[in-house]
Design a protein around this motif. Sequence first.
Motif, PDB file in Angstrom:
ATOM      1  N   VAL A 100      20.098  60.874  56.892  1.00  0.00           N
ATOM      2  CA  VAL A 100      18.807  60.479  56.352  1.00  0.00           C
ATOM      3  C   VAL A 100      17.740  61.500  56.708  1.00  0.00           C
ATOM      4  O   VAL A 100      16.818  61.754  55.942  1.00  0.00           O
ATOM      5  N   ARG A 101      17.893  62.101  57.893  1.00  0.00           N
ATOM      6  CA  ARG A 101      16.907  63.063  58.395  1.00  0.00           C
ATOM      7  C   ARG A 101      17.647  64.087  59.237  1.00  0.00           C
ATOM      8  O   ARG A 101      18.475  63.732  60.062  1.00  0.00           O
ATOM      9  N   SER A 102      17.345  65.349  59.033  1.00  0.00           N
ATOM     10  CA  SER A 102      17.983  66.411  59.809  1.00  0.00           C
ATOM     11  C   SER A 102      17.202  66.679  61.084  1.00  0.00           C
ATOM     12  O   SER A 102      15.983  66.536  61.120  1.00  0.00           O
ATOM     13  N   GLY A 103      17.910  67.084  62.120  1.00  0.00           N
ATOM     14  CA  GLY A 103      17.281  67.440  63.390  1.00  0.00           C
ATOM     15  C   GLY A 103      18.301  68.067  64.316  1.00  0.00           C
ATOM     16  O   GLY A 103      19.497  67.823  64.200  1.00  0.00           O
ATOM     17  N   ASP A 104      17.818  68.879  65.260  1.00  0.00           N
ATOM     18  CA  ASP A 104      18.702  69.613  66.159  1.00  0.00           C
ATOM     19  C   ASP A 104      18.673  69.139  67.609  1.00  0.00           C
ATOM     20  O   ASP A 104      19.498  69.571  68.407  1.00  0.00           O
ATOM     21  N   ASP A 105      17.716  68.287  67.980  1.00  0.00           N
ATOM     22  CA  ASP A 105      17.553  67.919  69.381  1.00  0.00           C
ATOM     23  C   ASP A 105      18.232  66.612  69.772  1.00  0.00           C
ATOM     24  O   ASP A 105      18.637  66.451  70.921  1.00  0.00           O
ATOM     25  N   LEU A 106      18.343  65.694  68.844  1.00  0.00           N
ATOM     26  CA  LEU A 106      18.879  64.362  69.142  1.00  0.00           C
ATOM     27  C   LEU A 106      19.428  63.767  67.857  1.00  0.00           C
ATOM     28  O   LEU A 106      18.868  63.987  66.783  1.00  0.00           O
ATOM     29  N   THR A 107      20.508  63.017  67.968  1.00  0.00           N
ATOM     30  CA  THR A 107      21.044  62.297  66.812  1.00  0.00           C
ATOM     31  C   THR A 107      21.017  60.803  67.105  1.00  0.00           C
ATOM     32  O   THR A 107      21.495  60.371  68.152  1.00  0.00           O
ATOM     33  N   VAL A 108      20.461  60.046  66.180  1.00  0.00           N
ATOM     34  CA  VAL A 108      20.448  58.592  66.262  1.00  0.00           C
ATOM     35  C   VAL A 108      21.392  58.076  65.183  1.00  0.00           C
ATOM     36  O   VAL A 108      21.259  58.422  64.009  1.00  0.00           O
ATOM     37  N   ILE A 109      22.354  57.262  65.589  1.00  0.00           N
ATOM     38  CA  ILE A 109      23.316  56.678  64.650  1.00  0.00           C
ATOM     39  C   ILE A 109      22.935  55.212  64.462  1.00  0.00           C
ATOM     40  O   ILE A 109      22.879  54.455  65.426  1.00  0.00           O
ATOM     41  N   THR A 110      22.683  54.823  63.225  1.00  0.00           N
ATOM     42  CA  THR A 110      22.165  53.491  62.956  1.00  0.00           C
ATOM     43  C   THR A 110      22.650  53.003  61.598  1.00  0.00           C
ATOM     44  O   THR A 110      23.384  53.699  60.897  1.00  0.00           O
ATOM     45  N   TYR A 111      22.229  51.801  61.229  1.00  0.00           N
ATOM     46  CA  TYR A 111      22.532  51.271  59.899  1.00  0.00           C
ATOM     47  C   TYR A 111      21.583  50.115  59.604  1.00  0.00           C
ATOM     48  O   TYR A 111      20.911  49.598  60.491  1.00  0.00           O
ATOM     49  N   GLY A 112      21.527  49.729  58.360  1.00  0.00           N
ATOM     50  CA  GLY A 112      20.771  48.544  57.945  1.00  0.00           C
ATOM     51  C   GLY A 112      19.273  48.669  58.138  1.00  0.00           C
ATOM     52  O   GLY A 112      18.668  49.705  57.899  1.00  0.00           O
ATOM     53  N   ALA A 113      18.662  47.584  58.593  1.00  0.00           N
ATOM     54  CA  ALA A 113      17.213  47.501  58.718  1.00  0.00           C
ATOM     55  C   ALA A 113      16.649  48.480  59.733  1.00  0.00           C
ATOM     56  O   ALA A 113      15.473  48.834  59.656  1.00  0.00           O
ATOM     57  N   LEU A 114      17.458  48.948  60.668  1.00  0.00           N
ATOM     58  CA  LEU A 114      16.940  49.847  61.696  1.00  0.00           C
ATOM     59  C   LEU A 114      16.817  51.288  61.225  1.00  0.00           C
ATOM     60  O   LEU A 114      16.182  52.100  61.897  1.00  0.00           O
ATOM     61  N   VAL A 115      17.363  51.629  60.077  1.00  0.00           N
ATOM     62  CA  VAL A 115      17.245  52.998  59.564  1.00  0.00           C
ATOM     63  C   VAL A 115      15.770  53.351  59.382  1.00  0.00           C
ATOM     64  O   VAL A 115      15.297  54.392  59.851  1.00  0.00           O
ATOM     65  N   PHE A 116      15.018  52.495  58.722  1.00  0.00           N
ATOM     66  CA  PHE A 116      13.602  52.757  58.465  1.00  0.00           C
ATOM     67  C   PHE A 116      12.819  52.844  59.773  1.00  0.00           C
ATOM     68  O   PHE A 116      11.985  53.731  59.946  1.00  0.00           O
ATOM     69  N   ARG A 117      13.092  51.959  60.703  1.00  0.00           N
ATOM     70  CA  ARG A 117      12.387  51.984  61.994  1.00  0.00           C
ATOM     71  C   ARG A 117      12.723  53.250  62.782  1.00  0.00           C
ATOM     72  O   ARG A 117      11.871  53.806  63.465  1.00  0.00           O
ATOM     73  N   CYS A 118      13.955  53.698  62.687  1.00  0.00           N
ATOM     74  CA  CYS A 118      14.347  54.944  63.356  1.00  0.00           C
ATOM     75  C   CYS A 118      13.636  56.142  62.723  1.00  0.00           C
ATOM     76  O   CYS A 118      13.242  57.074  63.426  1.00  0.00           O
ATOM     77  N   GLU A 119      13.469  56.110  61.407  1.00  0.00           N
ATOM     78  CA  GLU A 119      12.729  57.179  60.736  1.00  0.00           C
ATOM     79  C   GLU A 119      11.284  57.230  61.231  1.00  0.00           C
ATOM     80  O   GLU A 119      10.749  58.311  61.503  1.00  0.00           O
ATOM     81  N   GLN A 120      10.663  56.074  61.361  1.00  0.00           N
ATOM     82  CA  GLN A 120       9.295  56.017  61.865  1.00  0.00           C
ATOM     83  C   GLN A 120       9.221  56.577  63.284  1.00  0.00           C
ATOM     84  O   GLN A 120       8.313  57.350  63.615  1.00  0.00           O
ATOM     85  N   ALA A 121      10.160  56.180  64.134  1.00  0.00           N
ATOM     86  CA  ALA A 121      10.182  56.650  65.518  1.00  0.00           C
ATOM     87  C   ALA A 121      10.421  58.155  65.574  1.00  0.00           C
ATOM     88  O   ALA A 121       9.788  58.865  66.375  1.00  0.00           O
ATOM     89  N   ALA A 122      11.309  58.670  64.739  1.00  0.00           N
ATOM     90  CA  ALA A 122      11.600  60.110  64.720  1.00  0.00           C
ATOM     91  C   ALA A 122      10.366  60.911  64.322  1.00  0.00           C
ATOM     92  O   ALA A 122      10.098  61.974  64.900  1.00  0.00           O
ATOM     93  N   LYS A 123       9.624  60.423  63.355  1.00  0.00           N
ATOM     94  CA  LYS A 123       8.385  61.103  62.950  1.00  0.00           C
ATOM     95  C   LYS A 123       7.380  61.121  64.097  1.00  0.00           C
ATOM     96  O   LYS A 123       6.705  62.127  64.328  1.00  0.00           O
ATOM     97  N   GLU A 124       7.282  60.026  64.807  1.00  0.00           N
ATOM     98  CA  GLU A 124       6.353  59.930  65.940  1.00  0.00           C
ATOM     99  C   GLU A 124       6.780  60.876  67.067  1.00  0.00           C
ATOM    100  O   GLU A 124       5.941  61.552  67.670  1.00  0.00           O
TER     101      GLU A 124
END
Length: 81
Positions: free
Chosen positions: A31-55
Amino acid sequence: LEHKHLYRQTHNKGQNPGSEYCIPFGKASVVRSGDDLTVITYGALVFRCEQAAKEIEKESGHQVEILDLRTLSPYDWDAIV
């Protein structure tokens, strides 16, 4: 399984992909590329993880990759590795 919280969410709306559209079982999506950390998720938490990653990126500059499993059985072990 579908999380009911996904229903009627404005971030979840889009054009109808058509009757032939199918999410492949066992195939995750980056869903989002990055080199420092990978978050593995699914369902309703995908959107919340995107928000957290942006922050996190805004505050510290760290790039967070988000992997949406999309299905839990089977897992996309290749994508997880």
